[in-house]
Design a protein around this motif. Structure first.
Motif, PDB file in Angstrom:
ATOM      1  N   UNK A 227       0.824  -1.213   0.000  1.00  0.00           N
ATOM      2  CA  UNK A 227       0.000   0.000   0.000  1.00  0.00           C
ATOM      3  C   UNK A 227       0.856   1.260   0.000  1.00  0.00           C
ATOM      4  N   UNK A 228       1.978   1.219   0.687  1.00  0.00           N
ATOM      5  CA  UNK A 228       2.905   2.355   0.686  1.00  0.00           C
ATOM      6  C   UNK A 228       3.408   2.615  -0.730  1.00  0.00           C
ATOM      7  N   UNK A 229       3.776   1.565  -1.439  1.00  0.00           N
ATOM      8  CA  UNK A 229       4.268   1.721  -2.802  1.00  0.00           C
ATOM      9  C   UNK A 229       3.173   2.242  -3.732  1.00  0.00           C
ATOM     10  N   UNK A 230       1.944   1.790  -3.515  1.00  0.00           N
ATOM     11  CA  UNK A 230       0.831   2.264  -4.337  1.00  0.00           C
ATOM     12  C   UNK A 230       0.577   3.749  -4.087  1.00  0.00           C
ATOM     13  N   UNK A 231       0.621   4.148  -2.828  1.00  0.00           N
ATOM     14  CA  UNK A 231       0.405   5.556  -2.502  1.00  0.00           C
ATOM     15  C   UNK A 231       1.495   6.418  -3.111  1.00  0.00           C
ATOM     16  N   UNK A 232       2.724   5.962  -3.012  1.00  0.00           N
ATOM     17  CA  UNK A 232       3.849   6.735  -3.556  1.00  0.00           C
ATOM     18  C   UNK A 232       3.707   6.906  -5.073  1.00  0.00           C
ATOM     19  N   UNK A 233       3.245   5.860  -5.749  1.00  0.00           N
ATOM     20  CA  UNK A 233       3.068   5.943  -7.208  1.00  0.00           C
ATOM     21  C   UNK A 233       1.879   6.813  -7.575  1.00  0.00           C
ATOM     22  N   UNK A 234       0.821   6.779  -6.744  1.00  0.00           N
ATOM     23  CA  UNK A 234      -0.360   7.587  -7.015  1.00  0.00           C
ATOM     24  C   UNK A 234      -1.083   7.203  -8.290  1.00  0.00           C
ATOM     25  N   UNK A 235      -1.107   5.908  -8.618  1.00  0.00           N
ATOM     26  CA  UNK A 235      -1.743   5.424  -9.842  1.00  0.00           C
ATOM     27  C   UNK A 235      -2.987   4.605  -9.477  1.00  0.00           C
ATOM     28  N   UNK A 236      -4.115   4.908 -10.137  1.00  0.00           N
ATOM     29  CA  UNK A 236      -5.383   4.263  -9.816  1.00  0.00           C
ATOM     30  C   UNK A 236      -6.116   3.888 -11.092  1.00  0.00           C
ATOM     31  N   UNK A 237      -6.791   2.735 -11.059  1.00  0.00           N
ATOM     32  CA  UNK A 237      -7.545   2.322 -12.237  1.00  0.00           C
ATOM     33  C   UNK A 237      -8.883   3.064 -12.292  1.00  0.00           C
ATOM     34  N   UNK A 238      -9.616   2.872 -13.373  1.00  0.00           N
ATOM     35  CA  UNK A 238     -10.855   3.629 -13.578  1.00  0.00           C
ATOM     36  C   UNK A 238     -11.884   3.326 -12.500  1.00  0.00           C
ATOM     37  N   UNK A 239     -11.978   2.065 -12.088  1.00  0.00           N
ATOM     38  CA  UNK A 239     -12.933   1.702 -11.037  1.00  0.00           C
ATOM     39  C   UNK A 239     -12.619   2.439  -9.743  1.00  0.00           C
ATOM     40  N   UNK A 240     -11.337   2.521  -9.385  1.00  0.00           N
ATOM     41  CA  UNK A 240     -10.944   3.239  -8.169  1.00  0.00           C
ATOM     42  C   UNK A 240     -11.206   4.739  -8.310  1.00  0.00           C
ATOM     43  N   UNK A 241     -10.955   5.284  -9.472  1.00  0.00           N
ATOM     44  CA  UNK A 241     -11.204   6.706  -9.716  1.00  0.00           C
ATOM     45  C   UNK A 241     -12.688   7.024  -9.547  1.00  0.00           C
ATOM     46  N   UNK A 242     -13.538   6.100  -9.989  1.00  0.00           N
ATOM     47  CA  UNK A 242     -14.982   6.341  -9.954  1.00  0.00           C
ATOM     48  C   UNK A 242     -15.559   6.303  -8.542  1.00  0.00           C
ATOM     49  N   UNK A 243     -14.788   5.851  -7.574  1.00  0.00           N
ATOM     50  CA  UNK A 243     -15.311   5.716  -6.227  1.00  0.00           C
ATOM     51  C   UNK A 243     -15.133   7.021  -5.444  1.00  0.00           C
ATOM     52  N   UNK A 244     -15.984   7.996  -5.736  1.00  0.00           N
ATOM     53  CA  UNK A 244     -16.044   9.194  -4.924  1.00  0.00           C
ATOM     54  C   UNK A 244     -15.287  10.399  -5.436  1.00  0.00           C
ATOM     55  N   UNK A 245     -14.544  10.273  -6.537  1.00  0.00           N
ATOM     56  CA  UNK A 245     -13.759  11.403  -7.030  1.00  0.00           C
ATOM     57  C   UNK A 245     -14.596  12.237  -7.996  1.00  0.00           C
TER      58      UNK A 245
END
Length: 284
Positions: A147-165
């Motif tokens: 999760x730390x590596x994911x946060x540092x990269x700041x990359x999200x798929x379309x499904x994740x983007x659609x959740x509240x943004x």
């Protein structure tokens, strides 16, 4: 269900020992659902094979145990989750900070930030709300290295983007990265990320103005909650703010925090004085 009582006890004991998280009886289906991806990822034949590997000796077994603990500490997340805490940040906390805090960067810690949506949601809100020239710093942490590596990269798929943004925020703060979306560089530079176990003593840290510690304390025993809140209080600036989850409170655990109702939620304020000073350091 594949998980036996003995296996569940092993996993719950492991998670309690390594992360101080209480996994009571009744969570067997949750444990099994979190372990199945590890079975596939590690090429194990079954959950039994996975747990047998975890109980071995050496570096490989230690790695499997770490994966098990991390898999059970990844929480549900989304952009601007629950909305009320962000409204409290804008309506109460930031006005107080802009009035009382000198013209230095405002520092906020997103603890247990999972894959980073909370940390970047805070960063987006500050970027839109603070007056021109007022800087901010976000520190994000999580127990999971993945999760730390994911946060540092700041990359999200379309499904994740659609959740509240909101669409306007996606256009302004994200750019295409293949089929995914990445937080723009200028915002990612505001977010520092580090692996951190909240049940352990904190490393040297600069004081924070605000700490988001949401939906975390519910997993700990009363004594561990008390220890964590004490550590948080000591790294908050005098009069600093603490945001907990809707089902969490400092009441009956740490009486030094003042509970302040805000709409349908509440925020907590550290004492303005009567605490040990925190030495300014460069870590975090």
């Amino acid at each position: 269900m594949e998980l036996t009582d003995q296996q569940f006890k092993y996993v719950s004991d492991l998670v309690r020992r390594e992360a101080a998280i209480v996994m009571p009886v009744g969570k067997e289906y949750l444990v099994e659902s979190r372990l199945r991806p590890l079975v596939r990822k590690g090429g194990h034949g079954s959950i039994t094979d996975l747990l047998n590997a975890a109980q071995g000796l050496g570096t490989a077994a230690n790695g499997v145990r770490k994966q098990i603990v991390e898999s059970l500490t990844i929480n549900e997340t989304s952009w601007f989750r629950d909305r009320e805490p962000f409204a409290a940040l804008i309506d109460v906390v930031l006005p107080a900070l802009l009035k009382d805090v000198p013209a230095r960067p405002i520092r906020i810690w997103s603890a247990a930030s999972s894959s980073g949506q909370e940390a970047y949601s805070i960063a987006i809100q500050l970027d839109k709300t603070l007056p021109p020239g007022r800087d901010f710093q976000i520190f994000a942490s999580d127990l999971s290295v993945e999760m730390v590596e994911r946060t540092r990269a700041g990359v999200y798929n379309q499904l994740e983007i659609n959740r509240g943004l909101p669409a306007s925020d996606m256009v302004k703060y994200f750019e295409r990265k293949g089929a995914d979306w990445q937080v723009v560089d200028r915002l990612r530079r505001k977010v520092t990320v580090q692996q951190l176990n909240l049940s352990h003593p904190l490393p040297p840290m600069q004081p924070f103005d605000v700490v988001f510690l949401r939906n975390v304390l519910i997993y700990f025993s009363p004594e561990t909650k008390r220890q964590i809140l004490t550590r948080i209080r000591k790294i908050l600036r005098p009069g600093g703010w603490l945001q907990l989850g809707a089902a969490e409170t400092t009441v009956g655990i740490d009486s030094t925090f003042e509970r302040i109702p805000v709409g349908r939620t509440a925020i907590y304020r550290a004492p303005i004085a009567s605490r040990l000073p925190v030495k300014e350091v460069t870590a975090c």
